[in-house]
Design an enzyme around this catalytic site. Structure first.
Site, PDB file in Angstrom:
ATOM      1  N   GLU B 126       0.830  -1.223   0.000  1.00 37.83           N
ATOM      2  CA  GLU B 126       0.000   0.000   0.000  1.00 37.83           C
ATOM      3  C   GLU B 126       0.859   1.266   0.000  1.00 37.83           C
ATOM      4  O   GLU B 126       0.459   2.286  -0.563  1.00 37.83           O
ATOM      5  CB  GLU B 126      -0.952  -0.016   1.200  1.00 37.83           C
ATOM      6  CG  GLU B 126      -1.959  -1.173   1.197  1.00 37.83           C
ATOM      7  CD  GLU B 126      -2.833  -1.238  -0.044  1.00 37.83           C
ATOM      8  OE1 GLU B 126      -3.108  -0.187  -0.644  1.00 37.83           O
ATOM      9  OE2 GLU B 126      -3.202  -2.368  -0.434  1.00 37.83           O
ATOM     10  N   HIS B 135      -0.637  -1.098  -9.971  1.00 37.18           N
ATOM     11  CA  HIS B 135      -0.372  -2.532  -9.866  1.00 37.18           C
ATOM     12  C   HIS B 135       0.564  -3.031 -10.972  1.00 37.18           C
ATOM     13  O   HIS B 135       0.711  -2.395 -12.003  1.00 37.18           O
ATOM     14  CB  HIS B 135      -1.693  -3.301  -9.909  1.00 37.18           C
ATOM     15  CG  HIS B 135      -2.445  -3.218  -8.621  1.00 37.18           C
ATOM     16  ND1 HIS B 135      -3.817  -3.224  -8.531  1.00 37.18           N
ATOM     17  CD2 HIS B 135      -1.998  -3.088  -7.342  1.00 37.18           C
ATOM     18  CE1 HIS B 135      -4.171  -3.134  -7.264  1.00 37.18           C
ATOM     19  NE2 HIS B 135      -3.100  -3.047  -6.513  1.00 37.18           N
TER      20      HIS B 135
END
Lengths: 130, 198
Positions: B126, B135
């Site tokens: 995170e 991602h």
């Protein structure tokens, strides 16, 4: 719920299982375009949440249609799976894994595997808060 | 690696970032130290530094555990499923699902709970988002979107390092190799436990 010490006795905690909604997805094994399965709309909602599906949640049906197949193939490419467009075992296994809540595709933009090639969804994918 | 649309990042004038924990969570020093270690992994490869502050509303990065709907339009879903989410720069919000069975210390792979989730692994991922990374499809990378329960994965991969260094440059002291002296051992452990699934 923290378990700072891994040797701590967990016996007083309930025996959790996977998130029920995501666990349910394994019932779709083998599902492909043209099929209609109860609850498939929930899987479309999953794909929508992570940026793969262009439709608004209010339009979701239980039909395995063209747009869902396209979203599924993009997902399979992103996760290095065979992009068959079929809900095979390995794809459903990947879907059930715990994950980060941030979308994989944001505003149609992704440089995961699918982002390296053209993506028919890229012009109208939804925006997420992240 | 990928970036958020528009490639947002912390400005060059703000490379000494502060972070604070939601006071209501009353986290222990042990739990806070997990986040400190996670931040250290990113500062080892970039010029960014991270310092804890008590001022929750004055901090660049705010960290909180929440359950269910917590007001940002992205409700958490209970045990497993979605574990956490974080916002792109310069938002700084980092939310974790309070219903997860987080493990903050010890070997998560030996947990008796099949749903045990390694807190540091999720924190390192995170923080990548907080710094501007999206991602990655590289399975070994920290920024790969999924992680199996009872798995520890905390070492930045070359994919992660290349991505974050494109945004901020390199730490002058970074030697271009691993971000952890024990990466070999950890990688071995990851392989051993990666088949656990959910």
């Amino acid at each position: 719920q923290f378990f700072p010490n891994i040797t701590h006795d967990h016996s007083h905690f309930p025996n959790f299982t996977s998130n029920p909604a995501w666990e349910y997805f394994k019932n779709f094994t083998g599902c492909h375009i043209g099929d209609q399965r109860d609850g498939l709309a929930k899987l479309k909602q999953y794909f929508y949440n992570f940026g793969y599906f262009p439709d608004s949640p209010s339009n979701f049906t239980d039909d395995f249609d063209d747009s869902f197949e396209s979203a599924l193939k993009t997902y399979q490419q992103n996760f290095n799976l065979n992009p068959t467009g079929v809900l095979d075992e390995s794809t459903l296994e990947q879907i059930q894994r715990p994950r980060c809540g941030v979308a994989d595709i944001i505003n149609g933009s992704s440089t995961m595997n699918s982002g390296k090639s053209s993506n028919s969804h890229s012009s109208n994918l939804h925006t997420v808060a992240h | 690696f990928s970036f958020f649309p528009g490639r947002p990042r912390w400005t060059p004038s703000n490379r000494q970032l502060t972070y604070a924990f939601l006071p209501a969570n009353q986290l222990t020093a042990t739990v806070k130290s997990v986040f400190s270690r996670a931040f250290d992994r990113w500062s080892a490869v970039t010029p960014l530094t991270f310092k804890e502050t008590d001022s929750f509303y004055g901090a660049d990065i705010t960290i909180g555990f929440f359950a269910g709907d917590h007001g940002d339009g992205e409700p958490f879903d209970g045990v497993l499923g979605t574990l956490a989410h974080a916002f792109s720069p310069p938002n700084g919000r980092f939310h974790l699902d309070g219903d997860e069975n987080w493990v903050a210390e010890g070997d998560v792979s030996t947990s008796s709970l099949s749903s045990a989730v390694d807190l540091e692994s999720v924190a390192v991922h995170e923080i990548g988002h907080l710094l501007g990374l999206g991602h990655s499809s590289v399975e070994e990378s920290i920024m790969y979107p999924t992680i199996s329960s009872r798995r520890k994965k905390v070492d930045l991969a070359s994919d992660d390092i290349e991505g974050v260094q494109m945004l901020y440059g390199s730490n002058p002291n970074y030697n271009g190799s691993s971000t952890s002296p024990t990466s070999t051992t950890r990688s071995h452990q990851e392989r051993d436990t990666s088949s656990n699934g959910v």
